[in-house]
Scaffold this active site. Structure first.
Site, short mmCIF file in Angstrom:
data_model
loop_
_atom_site.label_atom_id
_atom_site.label_comp_id
_atom_site.label_asym_id
_atom_site.label_seq_id
_atom_site.Cartn_x
_atom_site.Cartn_y
_atom_site.Cartn_z
N SER A 19 48.05 39.04 49.22
CA SER A 19 49.35 39.70 49.01
C SER A 19 50.47 39.10 49.88
O SER A 19 51.57 38.87 49.36
CB SER A 19 49.23 41.20 49.24
OG SER A 19 48.43 41.75 48.23
N THR A 64 45.23 48.56 50.09
CA THR A 64 43.99 48.02 49.53
C THR A 64 42.79 48.74 50.13
O THR A 64 42.93 49.73 50.85
CB THR A 64 43.96 46.47 49.70
OG1 THR A 64 42.84 45.98 48.96
CG2 THR A 64 43.86 46.02 51.15
N LYS A 68 42.92 53.21 49.16
CA LYS A 68 43.69 53.50 47.94
C LYS A 68 43.66 54.97 47.51
O LYS A 68 44.63 55.47 46.95
CB LYS A 68 43.18 52.63 46.79
CG LYS A 68 43.63 51.18 46.85
CD LYS A 68 43.10 50.44 45.63
CE LYS A 68 43.79 49.12 45.44
NZ LYS A 68 43.52 48.54 44.12
N ASP A 104 48.23 48.75 39.04
CA ASP A 104 47.07 48.02 38.52
C ASP A 104 46.94 48.08 36.99
O ASP A 104 46.57 47.09 36.35
CB ASP A 104 45.77 48.55 39.15
CG ASP A 104 45.58 48.03 40.57
OD1 ASP A 104 46.13 46.96 40.89
OD2 ASP A 104 44.88 48.69 41.35
N GLY A 129 31.42 48.44 34.34
CA GLY A 129 31.82 49.01 35.62
C GLY A 129 32.52 50.34 35.46
O GLY A 129 33.10 50.63 34.39
N GLY A 131 34.06 51.89 38.59
CA GLY A 131 34.64 52.15 39.92
C GLY A 131 36.16 52.27 39.82
O GLY A 131 36.71 52.55 38.75
N ALA A 133 38.53 49.97 40.03
CA ALA A 133 39.20 48.99 39.17
C ALA A 133 39.01 49.36 37.70
O ALA A 133 39.94 49.21 36.89
CB ALA A 133 38.64 47.59 39.44
N TYR A 228 38.53 37.09 40.71
CA TYR A 228 39.32 35.85 40.71
C TYR A 228 38.81 34.83 41.74
O TYR A 228 39.41 33.78 41.92
CB TYR A 228 40.81 36.14 40.93
CG TYR A 228 41.11 36.92 42.18
CD1 TYR A 228 41.20 36.30 43.41
CD2 TYR A 228 41.30 38.29 42.13
CE1 TYR A 228 41.48 37.01 44.55
CE2 TYR A 228 41.57 39.02 43.26
CZ TYR A 228 41.65 38.37 44.48
OH TYR A 228 41.91 39.10 45.61
N GLY A 249 40.78 36.79 36.61
CA GLY A 249 41.32 37.94 37.34
C GLY A 249 42.58 37.68 38.14
O GLY A 249 43.25 38.63 38.57
P1 ATR Z 1 36.43 48.52 42.67
O1 ATR Z 1 37.55 49.30 43.28
O2 ATR Z 1 36.57 47.03 42.84
O3 ATR Z 1 36.18 48.91 41.26
P2 ATR Z 1 34.16 50.12 43.37
O4 ATR Z 1 34.92 51.35 43.07
O5 ATR Z 1 33.28 50.08 44.57
O6 ATR Z 1 35.14 48.88 43.53
O7 ATR Z 1 33.29 49.75 42.06
C1 ATR Z 1 32.45 48.65 42.01
C2 ATR Z 1 31.86 48.56 40.62
O8 ATR Z 1 31.02 47.39 40.54
C3 ATR Z 1 30.97 49.73 40.26
O9 ATR Z 1 31.05 49.94 38.86
C4 ATR Z 1 29.58 49.23 40.65
O10 ATR Z 1 28.50 49.87 40.02
P3 ATR Z 1 27.86 51.20 40.67
O11 ATR Z 1 28.78 52.31 40.32
O12 ATR Z 1 26.53 51.31 40.03
O13 ATR Z 1 27.77 50.94 42.16
C5 ATR Z 1 29.68 47.80 40.19
N1 ATR Z 1 28.72 46.92 40.86
C6 ATR Z 1 28.78 46.43 42.12
N2 ATR Z 1 27.71 45.63 42.37
C7 ATR Z 1 26.96 45.61 41.23
C8 ATR Z 1 25.75 44.98 40.84
N3 ATR Z 1 25.08 44.19 41.68
N4 ATR Z 1 25.28 45.21 39.59
C9 ATR Z 1 25.95 45.99 38.73
N5 ATR Z 1 27.10 46.63 39.04
C10 ATR Z 1 27.61 46.44 40.26
#
Ligand code: ATR
Length: 283
Positions: A19, A64, A68, A104, A129, A131, A133, A228, A249
């Site tokens: 950033s 970040t 957040k 975002d 995913g 989470g 993001a 990215y 990304g």
């Molecule tokens: P972000 O803000 O970057 O989304 P986050 O909220 O911690 O970070 O989310 C990370 C995402 O990556 C989640 O969907 C996570 O899956 P879980 O909810 O099961 O933890 C996923 N993730 C991270 N490592 C992973 C892996 N090795 N295999 C599959 N999914 C993974």
């Protein structure tokens, strides 16, 4: 002489953020006098440090990991996107009032439409995913009027909750969660128009060698990775080999930054210059 615009970013740890270079490059190109500092703030000090930044005063700051969500409680006002996404990534100090924004979803939509050259309206989108993001990406998809969002996550319960939350917030979009290693996942991917990876799979120094289940069955028009680093992940490489359009990304990162810069300065990023600068910075 007028005072420089005082901006920054808070996080923990804060070492590798792109950033500062993004915003300093943009400011220089517009002839804006700006300072942009990185503040490493431990979670236990968040409340007192926000009070300190408010009084400095800082004109605005990015937020970040891991602040957040927690930072929301110290805002005087939250915008619609910040509420929907449940997180703040940009703060504007408006005469002493801290306004919490989230850029975002804007960054995601803009990257797909401008750089991927794909209109999201009426599309069927598969998201890996669930989470933070993924939340922003799904809000963006719903705002851009995607017809259907299917979510798969390693922890299935989170995918179900995200699908429900998006449906409750938007209604017009069909949402569904599918098992991470299921036949349903393969079936859904093969009929999706777009797939998006929001997990950290592919991230350098992390889960670089893991793969996303069923991705090989994709035959739609656009494959998006929000990772990215590296710029071309294994996920993106698999699609390039099949002649499917890909989007890295870095575009989403740039456009979320552009929107933050706009909120602070009412000026736009020189997007191409920022991209070249960031690619150099990433080495
Ligand atoms: P972000 O803000 O970057 O989304 P986050 O909220 O911690 O970070 O989310 C990370 C995402 O990556 C989640 O969907 C996570 O899956 P879980 O909810 O099961 O933890 C996923 N993730 C991270 N490592 C992973 C892996 N090795 N295999 C599959 N999914 C993974």
């Amino acid at each position: 002489m007028t005072k420089p615009l005082a901006l920054g970013i808070i996080g923990h740890p804060i070492g590798h953020t792109l950033s500062p270079v993004m915003h300093k490059t943009a400011a220089k190109s517009h002839g804006i006098d700006l300072t942009y500092d990185a503040f490493d703030i431990k979670p236990e000090n968040l409340e007192s440090e926000i009070a300190r930044l408010r009084d400095l005063p800082l004109d605005g700051f990015n937020v970040t990991v891991p602040h957040k969500v927690a930072v929301m409680e110290y805002m005087d006002e939250l915008t619609g996107d910040a509420r929907l996404i449940g997180a703040v990534n940009t703060v504007v100090n408006q005469d002493g009032r801290l306004i919490g924004h989230n850029t975002d979803a804007y960054g995601f939509i803009t990257s797909v439409t401008k750089n991927g050259d794909v209109d999201l309206a009426n599309k069927s989108v598969f998201v890996y995913g669930a989470g933070g993001a993924a939340m922003a990406v799904c809000v963006g998809l719903a705002q851009a009027k995607a017809a259907k969002i299917v979510i798969a996550n390693r922890t299935e319960d989170k995918a179900t909750k995200l699908a429900e939350r998006i449906f409750q917030a938007f209604g017009q979009v069909q949402t569904e969660a599918v098992g991470y290693d299921s036949n349903k996942l393969v079936e859904t991917i093969s009929t999706a128009d777009i797939i998006v990876n929001t997990t950290s799979i592919g991230l350098e120094g992390g889960d670089e060698n893991q793969t996303l289940p069923g991705a090989d069955n994709f035959s739609g028009s656009l494959l998006v990775d929000i990772v990215y680093k590296p710029l071309e992940t294994e996920f993106l490489k698999s699609a390039s080999a099949k002649d499917i359009k890909t989007l890295d990304g870095l575009w989403m990162l740039i456009h979320q930054g552009d929107q933050a810069f706009w909120l602070w300065t009412k000026k736009r990023f020189p997007v191409d210059l920022i991209r070249v600068t960031l690619i150099e910075e990433l080495g």
